[in-house]
Scaffold this motif. Structure first.
Motif, short mmCIF file in Angstrom:
data_model
loop_
_atom_site.label_atom_id
_atom_site.label_comp_id
_atom_site.label_asym_id
_atom_site.label_seq_id
_atom_site.Cartn_x
_atom_site.Cartn_y
_atom_site.Cartn_z
N LYS A 239 0.85 -1.20 0.00
CA LYS A 239 0.00 0.00 0.00
C LYS A 239 0.88 1.24 0.00
O LYS A 239 2.01 1.22 0.50
CB LYS A 239 -0.92 -0.01 1.22
CG LYS A 239 -1.89 -1.19 1.24
CD LYS A 239 -2.78 -1.17 2.46
CE LYS A 239 -3.76 -2.35 2.42
NZ LYS A 239 -4.70 -2.34 3.57
N LEU A 240 0.33 2.32 -0.54
CA LEU A 240 1.11 3.55 -0.71
C LEU A 240 0.45 4.72 0.01
O LEU A 240 -0.76 4.92 -0.10
CB LEU A 240 1.24 3.87 -2.21
CG LEU A 240 1.96 5.18 -2.57
CD1 LEU A 240 3.44 5.09 -2.20
CD2 LEU A 240 1.80 5.48 -4.05
N TYR A 241 1.28 5.48 0.72
CA TYR A 241 0.84 6.75 1.31
C TYR A 241 1.83 7.80 0.83
O TYR A 241 2.99 7.78 1.20
CB TYR A 241 0.87 6.66 2.85
CG TYR A 241 0.18 7.82 3.56
CD1 TYR A 241 -1.02 7.63 4.22
CD2 TYR A 241 0.73 9.10 3.57
CE1 TYR A 241 -1.66 8.68 4.88
CE2 TYR A 241 0.10 10.15 4.21
CZ TYR A 241 -1.09 9.93 4.87
OH TYR A 241 -1.70 10.97 5.52
N ILE A 242 1.35 8.68 -0.04
CA ILE A 242 2.25 9.69 -0.60
C ILE A 242 1.66 11.08 -0.40
O ILE A 242 0.49 11.33 -0.68
CB ILE A 242 2.54 9.41 -2.10
CG1 ILE A 242 3.52 10.45 -2.65
CG2 ILE A 242 1.26 9.34 -2.91
CD1 ILE A 242 4.08 10.07 -4.02
N ALA A 243 2.49 11.96 0.16
CA ALA A 243 2.11 13.37 0.34
C ALA A 243 3.16 14.20 -0.37
O ALA A 243 4.33 14.20 0.02
CB ALA A 243 2.04 13.71 1.83
N LEU A 244 2.77 14.89 -1.43
CA LEU A 244 3.73 15.60 -2.26
C LEU A 244 4.29 16.83 -1.55
O LEU A 244 3.64 17.42 -0.69
CB LEU A 244 3.07 16.03 -3.57
CG LEU A 244 2.57 14.89 -4.47
CD1 LEU A 244 1.85 15.46 -5.68
CD2 LEU A 244 3.71 13.99 -4.89
N LYS A 374 -6.09 0.96 -0.82
CA LYS A 374 -4.85 0.73 -1.55
C LYS A 374 -3.88 1.89 -1.43
O LYS A 374 -2.66 1.67 -1.31
CB LYS A 374 -5.16 0.48 -3.03
CG LYS A 374 -3.95 0.09 -3.87
CD LYS A 374 -3.34 -1.23 -3.40
CE LYS A 374 -2.18 -1.66 -4.27
NZ LYS A 374 -1.58 -2.94 -3.83
N ALA A 375 -4.35 3.13 -1.47
CA ALA A 375 -3.43 4.26 -1.45
C ALA A 375 -4.13 5.51 -0.92
O ALA A 375 -5.34 5.68 -1.06
CB ALA A 375 -2.87 4.53 -2.85
N VAL A 376 -3.32 6.36 -0.28
CA VAL A 376 -3.73 7.72 0.07
C VAL A 376 -2.76 8.65 -0.63
O VAL A 376 -1.54 8.53 -0.47
CB VAL A 376 -3.70 7.95 1.59
CG1 VAL A 376 -3.95 9.43 1.92
CG2 VAL A 376 -4.75 7.08 2.29
N ILE A 377 -3.29 9.55 -1.44
CA ILE A 377 -2.45 10.46 -2.24
C ILE A 377 -2.86 11.89 -1.92
O ILE A 377 -4.02 12.26 -2.13
CB ILE A 377 -2.59 10.17 -3.74
CG1 ILE A 377 -2.17 8.72 -4.04
CG2 ILE A 377 -1.76 11.15 -4.57
CD1 ILE A 377 -2.44 8.26 -5.45
N LEU A 378 -1.92 12.67 -1.40
CA LEU A 378 -2.20 14.03 -0.97
C LEU A 378 -1.33 15.03 -1.72
O LEU A 378 -0.19 14.73 -2.07
CB LEU A 378 -1.95 14.17 0.55
CG LEU A 378 -2.69 13.18 1.45
CD1 LEU A 378 -2.25 13.35 2.89
CD2 LEU A 378 -4.20 13.34 1.32
N GLY A 379 -1.85 16.21 -1.93
CA GLY A 379 -1.11 17.23 -2.66
C GLY A 379 -0.20 18.08 -1.80
O GLY A 379 0.48 18.97 -2.31
#
Length: 461
Positions: A239-244, A374-379
């Motif tokens: 699983k992916l947790y990405i905060a740009l 599956k993923a949390v994607i934040l800006g």
């Protein structure tokens, strides 16, 4: 005869009042959980989550407070008062207090901090909560937040959890380091996560026990081999947790991070979100997003807690069959995405035809086709830093989003209590003596004289 009757009535009335007082005292002592909290911030009122946790607690728990001369008396008293409230709700809780300096042999059995620690022990399980983890600086000078209930209740919930959830934070691309996210890290560890750093250049792969990969605020792109390793991990159960993180090169040099997002149908629009008229308290570069309908944001909406994001990057989504996504953070329609990063770096920005029109999406929750997280994607990622995460609902959003991703059903989210500045008064020795003699001697003596005078007049009359 009349005097005798009046005297008898007085005796009977006095005995009746004393009897009522005794009966009332016995009744109140028999209802240990009955109390009225008149404090300003409801200091002695436990949350519904805590009450339910204590009702379901069916094992003996030993709570041990370790303090020393380095412990702030205010901290010690507030922690002790909190534990006493837990004891009232469940008889299986036993509470002891020890002085580290007077009982070093007992303290050596546990991991404790000289400034104060609360140990939660049940059978072979032990958890130490340092006092400094329960207290944070408040919004104003002198105010503080007390999060002891959240940490203690989570520790009790975790007594039934044997295995820790292992999550890895990627490093090597100038990501936001863990030592700048200690409050988030301690919150995750308190909820039974094991947080580790991962540098792919050194390790060569993502560990087999990794249940999530975190990429927080990268300032440079992944290389091609790293991207392949991560995609292979995500093709499985990963699983992916990405905060740009904002970077002036992101528009042209982040093809591999963009490639990761595109797997889930998410597009980085390479534009910084600007909200011109949202709040006079913050600059237009600080966004207070509106929440989308989702499990991550439901409690935040119910509690009217806001999340703040600074230098957030606008995101968009294109439907992908295997990975449906839900927007969880978005701007108002007055916002726009500034695409001229060079102008923005000079603190010059304004809406024009090249910019992206609002409303903008700033965060997505991505699921699998069978509706598994599956993923949390934040800006944006700055809201995760120690100096920002305590504002409003930032911490709750950060923990809720991880809890949803890891399907944590027993996650505790209790807001820290806001405590006002402690009022102190500087008095001289003479003033202190005057207060003492006035309250201990003068006022009681005055009441005795007045009462005696009334009694004497009635007796003569």
């Amino acid at each position: 005869m009349n005097k005798w009757i009046r005297g008898t009535n007085a005796v009977v009335l006095s005995l009746a009042v004393i009897g009522i007082f005794i009966v009332l005292t016995i009744f109140l002592n028999s209802t240990k959980t009955m109390q009225i909290d008149l404090t300003q911030n409801k200091q002695f009122t436990l949350s519904d989550q805590t009450v339910q946790t204590l009702k379901s607690l069916d094992k003996d728990v030993h709570l041990i407070a370790f303090t020393s001369s380095q412990t702030d008396p205010l901290m010690s008293r507030q922690v002790s008062e909190l534990v006493q409230e837990y004891k009232k709700r469940n008889g299986k809780i036993v509470f002891d207090q020890y002085d580290l300096e007077k009982n070093p042999e007992i303290a050596q059995q546990y991991e404790v901090d000289p400034s104060g620690s609360l140990v939660v022990e049940s059978g072979t399980q032990k958890k130490s909560i340092n006092y400094y983890e329960m207290f944070q600086q408040g919004q104003s000078q002198g105010e503080y937040q007390f999060s002891g209930e959240q940490k203690l209740t989570q520790a009790l919930v975790n007594l039934n959890v044997k295995d820790k959830t292992k999550v890895y934070f990627l490093s090597g691309h100038n990501e936001l380091p863990l030592n700048q996210m200690t409050l988030w890290q301690s919150g995750l560890e308190g909820e039974n996560y094991e947080v580790k750093d991962l540098n792919l250049l050194r390790e060569g792969k993502i560990p087999d026990d990794a249940q999530s990969l975190f990429i927080i605020g990268p300032q440079s792109d992944l290389n091609d081999k790293e991207a392949e390793v991560i995609k292979e991990y995500l093709n499985g159960k990963g699983k992916l947790y990405i905060a740009l993180g904002f970077n002036n090169d992101m528009a042209t040099k982040w093809k591999n991070i963009d490639g990761l997002l595109s797997v889930y149908g998410i597009q980085d629009q390479h534009a910084v979100a600007i909200e011109p008229k949202q709040s006079k308290l913050f600059s237009p570069l600080t966004i207070i997003p509106e929440y989308g309908t989702h499990d991550i944001t439901k409690k935040l909406q119910d509690s009217n807690l806001l999340t703040l994001m600074n230098l957030a990057v606008a995101l968009n989504s294109a439907p992908v069959d295997n990975y449906p996504s839900t927007a969880i953070l978005k701007t108002t329609d007055q916002a726009f995405g500034e695409t001229d990063i060079a102008q923005l770096l000079q603190n010059k920005y304004g809406k024009d035809d090249k910019d992206i029109k609002g409303p903008l999406n700033l965060g997505y929750a991505v699921s699998t086709k069978d509706n598994k997280p599956k993923a949390v994607i934040l800006g944006g990622s700055t809201f995760l830093r120690d100096d920002v995460i305590q504002q409003q609902g930032n911490r709750d959003f950060a923990l809720n989003s991880v809890g949803w991703l890891q399907e944590q059903k027993d996650q505790v989210t209790i807001r820290p209590r806001e405590n006002p500045k402690v009022a102190t008064a500087a008095i001289t020795g003479g003033q202190a003596q005057s207060i003492f003699y006035g309250t201990v001697l003068l006022f009681p003596l005055l009441f005795l004289l007045v009462g005696g005078s009334i009694w004497w007049r009635r007796r003569k009359g």
